[in-house]
Write a protein that holds these residues in place. Structure first.
Motif, PDB file in Angstrom:
ATOM      1  N   PHE A 308     -69.748 -51.585  28.146  1.00 32.84           N
ATOM      2  CA  PHE A 308     -70.314 -50.229  28.146  1.00 32.84           C
ATOM      3  C   PHE A 308     -71.646 -50.223  27.395  1.00 32.84           C
ATOM      4  CE2 PHE A 308     -65.993 -49.342  29.325  1.00 32.84           C
ATOM      5  CZ  PHE A 308     -66.101 -48.290  30.213  1.00 32.84           C
ATOM      6  N   ASP A 309     -71.726 -50.970  26.308  1.00 26.54           N
ATOM      7  CA  ASP A 309     -73.012 -51.131  25.615  1.00 26.54           C
ATOM      8  C   ASP A 309     -74.048 -51.749  26.557  1.00 26.54           C
ATOM      9  OD1 ASP A 309     -72.111 -50.183  23.197  1.00 26.54           O
ATOM     10  OD2 ASP A 309     -71.939 -52.135  22.237  1.00 26.54           O
ATOM     11  N   GLU A 310     -73.617 -52.736  27.311  1.00 26.57           N
ATOM     12  CA  GLU A 310     -74.549 -53.449  28.197  1.00 26.57           C
ATOM     13  C   GLU A 310     -75.058 -52.539  29.312  1.00 26.57           C
ATOM     14  OE1 GLU A 310     -73.562 -55.662  26.107  1.00 26.57           O
ATOM     15  OE2 GLU A 310     -75.433 -56.754  26.411  1.00 26.57           O
ATOM     16  N   MET A 311     -74.193 -51.660  29.818  1.00 28.03           N
ATOM     17  CA  MET A 311     -74.651 -50.723  30.852  1.00 28.03           C
ATOM     18  C   MET A 311     -75.732 -49.812  30.282  1.00 28.03           C
ATOM     19  SD  MET A 311     -71.385 -49.572  33.158  1.00 28.03           S
ATOM     20  CE  MET A 311     -70.096 -49.337  31.947  1.00 28.03           C
ATOM     21  N   ARG A 312     -75.454 -49.285  29.087  1.00 24.67           N
ATOM     22  CA  ARG A 312     -76.414 -48.391  28.434  1.00 24.67           C
ATOM     23  C   ARG A 312     -77.727 -49.135  28.151  1.00 24.67           C
ATOM     24  NH1 ARG A 312     -77.205 -47.188  22.955  1.00 24.67           N
ATOM     25  NH2 ARG A 312     -77.740 -45.032  22.469  1.00 24.67           N
ATOM     26  N   ASP A 313     -77.590 -50.341  27.600  1.00 25.93           N
ATOM     27  CA  ASP A 313     -78.786 -51.127  27.280  1.00 25.93           C
ATOM     28  C   ASP A 313     -79.580 -51.441  28.544  1.00 25.93           C
ATOM     29  OD1 ASP A 313     -77.936 -51.166  24.646  1.00 25.93           O
ATOM     30  OD2 ASP A 313     -77.065 -53.166  24.772  1.00 25.93           O
ATOM     31  N   ALA A 314     -78.874 -51.801  29.615  1.00 28.53           N
ATOM     32  CA  ALA A 314     -79.556 -52.190  30.851  1.00 28.53           C
ATOM     33  C   ALA A 314     -80.329 -51.005  31.422  1.00 28.53           C
ATOM     34  CB  ALA A 314     -78.547 -52.710  31.877  1.00 28.53           C
ATOM     35  N   ALA A 315     -79.703 -49.832  31.427  1.00 30.11           N
ATOM     36  CA  ALA A 315     -80.378 -48.648  31.969  1.00 30.11           C
ATOM     37  C   ALA A 315     -81.577 -48.283  31.098  1.00 30.11           C
ATOM     38  CB  ALA A 315     -79.404 -47.474  32.037  1.00 30.11           C
ATOM     39  N   MET A 316     -81.410 -48.348  29.788  1.00 32.42           N
ATOM     40  CA  MET A 316     -82.479 -47.901  28.895  1.00 32.42           C
ATOM     41  C   MET A 316     -83.607 -48.917  28.818  1.00 32.42           C
ATOM     42  SD  MET A 316     -80.572 -45.528  26.066  1.00 32.42           S
ATOM     43  CE  MET A 316     -80.359 -46.843  24.925  1.00 32.42           C
ATOM     44  N   LEU A 317     -83.262 -50.195  28.679  1.00 26.79           N
ATOM     45  CA  LEU A 317     -84.303 -51.228  28.605  1.00 26.79           C
ATOM     46  C   LEU A 317     -85.013 -51.368  29.953  1.00 26.79           C
ATOM     47  CD1 LEU A 317     -85.509 -53.349  26.673  1.00 26.79           C
ATOM     48  CD2 LEU A 317     -83.857 -54.993  27.596  1.00 26.79           C
ATOM     49  N   ASP A 323     -91.653 -48.997  32.608  1.00 29.72           N
ATOM     50  CA  ASP A 323     -92.467 -47.856  32.178  1.00 29.72           C
ATOM     51  C   ASP A 323     -92.212 -46.649  33.077  1.00 29.72           C
ATOM     52  OD1 ASP A 323     -94.253 -46.468  30.618  1.00 29.72           O
ATOM     53  OD2 ASP A 323     -96.045 -47.197  31.647  1.00 29.72           O
ATOM     54  N   ASP A 324     -90.944 -46.422  33.386  1.00 36.44           N
ATOM     55  CA  ASP A 324     -90.568 -45.371  34.334  1.00 36.44           C
ATOM     56  C   ASP A 324     -89.133 -44.916  34.033  1.00 36.44           C
ATOM     57  OD1 ASP A 324     -89.963 -43.750  36.472  1.00 36.44           O
ATOM     58  OD2 ASP A 324     -90.160 -45.312  37.992  1.00 36.44           O
ATOM     59  N   ALA A 325     -89.000 -43.650  33.646  1.00 34.63           N
ATOM     60  CA  ALA A 325     -87.668 -43.129  33.285  1.00 34.63           C
ATOM     61  C   ALA A 325     -86.730 -43.062  34.485  1.00 34.63           C
ATOM     62  CB  ALA A 325     -87.799 -41.742  32.652  1.00 34.63           C
ATOM     63  N   ALA A 326     -87.272 -43.193  35.687  1.00 37.06           N
ATOM     64  CA  ALA A 326     -86.420 -43.164  36.879  1.00 37.06           C
ATOM     65  C   ALA A 326     -85.879 -44.546  37.239  1.00 37.06           C
ATOM     66  CB  ALA A 326     -87.190 -42.589  38.061  1.00 37.06           C
ATOM     67  N   ALA A 327     -86.375 -45.587  36.592  1.00 37.44           N
ATOM     68  CA  ALA A 327     -85.927 -46.957  36.893  1.00 37.44           C
ATOM     69  C   ALA A 327     -84.518 -47.189  36.359  1.00 37.44           C
ATOM     70  CB  ALA A 327     -86.903 -47.965  36.284  1.00 37.44           C
ATOM     71  N   VAL A 328     -83.815 -48.123  36.988  1.00 41.43           N
ATOM     72  CA  VAL A 328     -82.451 -48.506  36.584  1.00 41.43           C
ATOM     73  C   VAL A 328     -81.624 -47.273  36.182  1.00 41.43           C
ATOM     74  CG1 VAL A 328     -81.062 -50.201  35.298  1.00 41.43           C
ATOM     75  CG2 VAL A 328     -83.475 -50.676  35.727  1.00 41.43           C
ATOM     76  N   PRO A 329     -81.350 -46.406  37.144  1.00 37.35           N
ATOM     77  CA  PRO A 329     -80.559 -45.214  36.839  1.00 37.35           C
ATOM     78  C   PRO A 329     -79.110 -45.566  36.505  1.00 37.35           C
ATOM     79  CG  PRO A 329     -80.900 -45.408  39.201  1.00 37.35           C
ATOM     80  CD  PRO A 329     -81.737 -46.485  38.550  1.00 37.35           C
ATOM     81  N   ALA A 330     -78.376 -44.564  36.081  1.00 38.78           N
ATOM     82  CA  ALA A 330     -76.979 -44.773  35.668  1.00 38.78           C
ATOM     83  C   ALA A 330     -76.176 -45.496  36.758  1.00 38.78           C
ATOM     84  CB  ALA A 330     -76.337 -43.422  35.344  1.00 38.78           C
ATOM     85  N   GLU A 331     -76.355 -45.099  38.003  1.00 41.17           N
ATOM     86  CA  GLU A 331     -75.605 -45.711  39.107  1.00 41.17           C
ATOM     87  C   GLU A 331     -75.881 -47.208  39.165  1.00 41.17           C
ATOM     88  OE1 GLU A 331     -77.586 -43.088  39.417  1.00 41.17           O
ATOM     89  OE2 GLU A 331     -76.125 -41.503  39.787  1.00 41.17           O
ATOM     90  N   ALA A 332     -77.133 -47.593  38.946  1.00 47.03           N
ATOM     91  CA  ALA A 332     -77.492 -49.010  38.995  1.00 47.03           C
ATOM     92  C   ALA A 332     -76.807 -49.778  37.870  1.00 47.03           C
ATOM     93  CB  ALA A 332     -79.013 -49.174  38.900  1.00 47.03           C
ATOM     94  N   ALA A 333     -76.763 -49.175  36.690  1.00 44.72           N
ATOM     95  CA  ALA A 333     -76.126 -49.845  35.554  1.00 44.72           C
ATOM     96  C   ALA A 333     -74.642 -50.072  35.832  1.00 44.72           C
ATOM     97  CB  ALA A 333     -76.314 -49.010  34.282  1.00 44.72           C
ATOM     98  N   VAL A 334     -73.989 -49.041  36.365  1.00 43.40           N
ATOM     99  CA  VAL A 334     -72.560 -49.161  36.648  1.00 43.40           C
ATOM    100  C   VAL A 334     -72.334 -50.168  37.777  1.00 43.40           C
ATOM    101  CG1 VAL A 334     -70.496 -47.904  37.391  1.00 43.40           C
ATOM    102  CG2 VAL A 334     -72.103 -46.826  35.801  1.00 43.40           C
ATOM    103  N   GLU A 335     -73.200 -50.146  38.765  1.00 45.43           N
ATOM    104  CA  GLU A 335     -73.062 -51.091  39.885  1.00 45.43           C
ATOM    105  C   GLU A 335     -73.216 -52.536  39.385  1.00 45.43           C
ATOM    106  OE1 GLU A 335     -73.948 -53.574  43.277  1.00 45.43           O
ATOM    107  OE2 GLU A 335     -75.336 -53.190  41.614  1.00 45.43           O
ATOM    108  N   MET A 336     -74.191 -52.778  38.527  1.00 43.23           N
ATOM    109  CA  MET A 336     -74.391 -54.149  38.020  1.00 43.23           C
ATOM    110  C   MET A 336     -73.172 -54.635  37.236  1.00 43.23           C
ATOM    111  SD  MET A 336     -78.417 -54.400  36.899  1.00 43.23           S
ATOM    112  CE  MET A 336     -78.544 -52.912  35.927  1.00 43.23           C
ATOM    113  N   ALA A 337     -72.537 -53.727  36.489  1.00 36.59           N
ATOM    114  CA  ALA A 337     -71.396 -54.109  35.638  1.00 36.59           C
ATOM    115  C   ALA A 337     -70.103 -54.262  36.426  1.00 36.59           C
ATOM    116  CB  ALA A 337     -71.202 -53.077  34.534  1.00 36.59           C
ATOM    117  N   THR A 338     -70.108 -53.831  37.692  1.00 35.62           N
ATOM    118  CA  THR A 338     -68.871 -53.875  38.488  1.00 35.62           C
ATOM    119  C   THR A 338     -69.098 -54.732  39.749  1.00 35.62           C
ATOM    120  OG1 THR A 338     -69.500 -51.733  39.475  1.00 35.62           O
ATOM    121  CG2 THR A 338     -68.000 -51.686  37.595  1.00 35.62           C
ATOM    122  N   ALA A 339     -69.580 -54.115  40.827  1.00 31.90           N
ATOM    123  CA  ALA A 339     -69.772 -54.853  42.083  1.00 31.90           C
ATOM    124  C   ALA A 339     -70.780 -55.987  41.919  1.00 31.90           C
ATOM    125  CB  ALA A 339     -70.219 -53.889  43.177  1.00 31.90           C
TER     126      ALA A 339
END
Lengths: 431, 431
Positions: A308-317, A323-339
């Motif tokens: 869960f830390d890694e999902m948060r870190d991945a989305a935020m970093l 340099d874009d707040a729309a990059a790596v959205p929450a869905e992408a973080a969850v997708e990377m950690a699962t599928a």
């Protein structure tokens, strides 16, 4: 057929939508039977107020390094490895690795992780721990040839292949393996060429570190005139099924190459930040079609194994890197950690759909820090932690029920890890 | 004198060393009496296997924004504010602010936070929530004058001053206040000059946002030919006791100015990453002698109020910003979240020593993810989470005992927040 019904909660679907419903599991086959309105079952697991999500996949790490959690921090990578980590690792015997792996498994199960990849040594100990714990893993022996003579170097490579052959399919099929040369700079070209070819013959994929720091990229570019992943490609790496850790300093051509070859990258944002390695171009990789997974790396450079830390870190970093707040959205973080993780490791997990492995995490959404619920996926990426996981299921078996890890005596695991860690530290600092 | 003894654990001392011992508290005075070998006491709180640390200080936030946790994410700052946050905030009535503040207080107490700063509106509601919760706070009404006519702008400033005068010293002295102009670009120069002077007369400090994004810095530099904090200094801001949030884009001269004036910076690493604002030069600020505190910012841009996340983020992002794994070590992260925060907010808390406010968090170190214990401070910064806090004490009173928050009915707080958040979302999206 023995069945398990996870009942009364919401379910995270592969398209990242959330719907109310149950998940029905065939425990004998270890597979998901149905999602939605189901009935009956031999066993029912309560998911009231919870979200059932795919079990998390920790696609790069060194499990037994839990013994070195907090042993040394806040030092530049070279000094940290040479002054602290390597001397301590030199003191780790098989029983230490088993104690560290058990601790890692308890921690991973408690935070909803059902599959992981592990590069370490004393692999039979790690395999025994995985067998007992009930999770899924792709295991391997990490090879380093720099500083070794030819005989030692060959022996290390052969051990990695031997372990890969021996344990593949172990633990009722929950264990798969890989040949694991440590990195492109710590294993000589001649060994890579020879043993990668042997790995192909043995039908095991290859896992290695790549492009973690600039210090790892520059020598290859200087010496060979090509980028590290171009060099990797030239020695036979980057086939479909291979996965490399980090990829922080990857340029557009290397990203294109990863996408073409269908080789996966395991992004380890916490480790990359803690060691000041840099920011991986995750948004660009995903846009190019690269399979990106998440990993904690070892507990000495994180310092926990909570995805869960890694999902948060991945989305935020990922936003900061792009340099874009729309990059790596929450869905992408969850997708990377699962599928994404399941795809990288070659497991039919990471998606809640009939026929897939029944590897699941049931997350309790009733905590104050998950209130209110405007958006479940946002909470998974940004607000939940491993301690919100209520039940963990792998291969159809319940591994944690109501925060109680079933396969291990937690107090004993903690006590043994504490004792062994203290002894390792004492031996290492005496040297 | 009524006394409380926190017994059987270890204690984090102001020099970041850890020693075994008790903490004895004078509950009537709300102060620490003694540390080490103590005996007796009217009440004993068990700390076996725990570390007693100073209560955490959340030095910048907008508590009631918990209602908007996960309401909108992954959008650039401008679009996020204009399309989502401001329309939703326009729908928040006093009872909504109270519901959101109660939820924030439950979350903060559960994660060991004993003091916070809050910039929002309907401040009397926030003050009532703080009074009931038992924590310490520096509260204020956020002023924005852009887009308002002179009468409205003056009224908004006057409300901020009035609130600061009225609530200072409230809740038995646990509430202090500040005049809170929102930022250097959202409040006109004439108002800053006039009302900062009035704040000085009223003897309340000033809290404002500064240098959060480049979009906030560039117009000031273009228009005025000076850096934003030089402009701030010129209108009377940056006195001792003032504290500004963010400071991401601060240059060496501005850092020097902050140090000279003894004005504090509240670093909000999660919010800065999530909104892609940038990396604050925390290591340089600390080396220059600036008081740096930590803040979560509002729950809509974080998305939780757990200061343990902020410590980890600050240490990790600080290394990346400095390109040095030795920058912002664990001790610095813990110091910013405790003594740094208390210094920024002007509270005699943040250090466990006789005579200081008895604001404490008791952290359980027996979890698997905190095993083994080579280094307590490393674990606080890198591995612990808010859910590891066992007891929370503020002003000598126990606010949470064995994970049970005493002042609030948690289920009711959660239910009310969920209902009000859903209604706010519905109203905002109907507009």
């Amino acid at each position: 057929m023995t069945t398990l019904r996870i009942a009364g909660g919401s379910v995270l679907r592969p398209d990242m939508s959330v719907s109310e419903g149950d998940v029905l599991v065939d425990q004998d086959a270890g597979e998901i039977l149905a999602v939605g309105d189901t009935d009956g079952a031999d066993e029912v697991l309560d998911a009231d107020g919870c979200l059932v999500m795919p079990g998390l996949v920790n696609a790069h790490g060194h499990a037994a390094m839990t013994l070195l959690r907090g042993y040394a921090d806040d030092k530049p990578l070279g000094a940290w490895l040479q002054e602290d980590i390597w001397p301590a690792e030199g003191e780790l015997g098989p029983e230490d690795v088993r104690a560290g792996a058990d601790l890692a498994l308890v921690e991973m199960i408690r935070s909803g992780t059902t599959a992981f990849a592990d590069m370490y040594f004393h692999v039979p100990e790690v395999a025994a721990a995985v067998d007992e714990a009930g999770v899924r893993a792709r295991l391997g022996h990490g090879v380093v040839t720099v500083g070794k003579d030819e005989e030692e170097a060959i022996a290390d490579n052969e051990e990695s292949l031997e372990v890969a052959r021996e344990f593949d399919g172990d633990a009722g099929g929950r264990i798969e393996t890989a040949y694991m040369p440590h990195s492109l700079t710590t294993v000589g070209e001649e060994y890579l060429r020879e043993f990668v070819a042997q790995a192909r013959e043995a039908d095991v994929p290859v896992h290695f570190h790549a492009n973690e720091t600039r210090d790892e990229v520059d020598p290859i570019v200087d010496e060979r005139g090509v980028r590290p992943l171009e060099y990797a490609d030239s020695v036979g790496l980057l086939e479909d099924g291979d996965f490399c850790a980090h990829g922080v300093h990857s340029d557009a051509d290397e990203i294109e190459l990863l996408a073409e070859r269908d080789a996966a990258v395991v992004h380890c944002p916490a480790s990359n930040m803690k060691l000041a390695s840099g920011m991986a171009p995750v948004q660009q990789m995903r846009e190019a079609g690269v399979t990106v997974a998440l990993g904690t790396d070892g507990a000495a450079s994180n310092n926990d194994l909570d995805l869960f830390d890694e999902m948060r870190d991945a989305a935020m970093l990922g936003k900061l890197a792009a340099d874009d707040a729309a990059a790596v959205p929450a869905e992408a973080a969850v997708e990377m950690a699962t599928a994404g993780g399941a795809d990288a490791l070659g497991f039919d997990s990471g998606r809640i759909e009939p026929g897939a492995n029944a590897d699941l995490a049931v997350v309790d959404f009733t905590a104050p820090h998950l209130t209110p619920v405007h958006d479940h996926v946002s909470h998974l990426a940004y607000a939940a932690t491993g301690s919100d996981v209520r039940h963990t299921i792998c291969d159809g078996s319940v591994l944690m029920r109501d925060r109680d890890v079933l396969a291990f005596d937690e107090a004993r695991v903690r006590e043994r890890a504490q004792q062994r860690a203290a002894a390792v530290a004492e031996r290492a600092r005496d040297v």
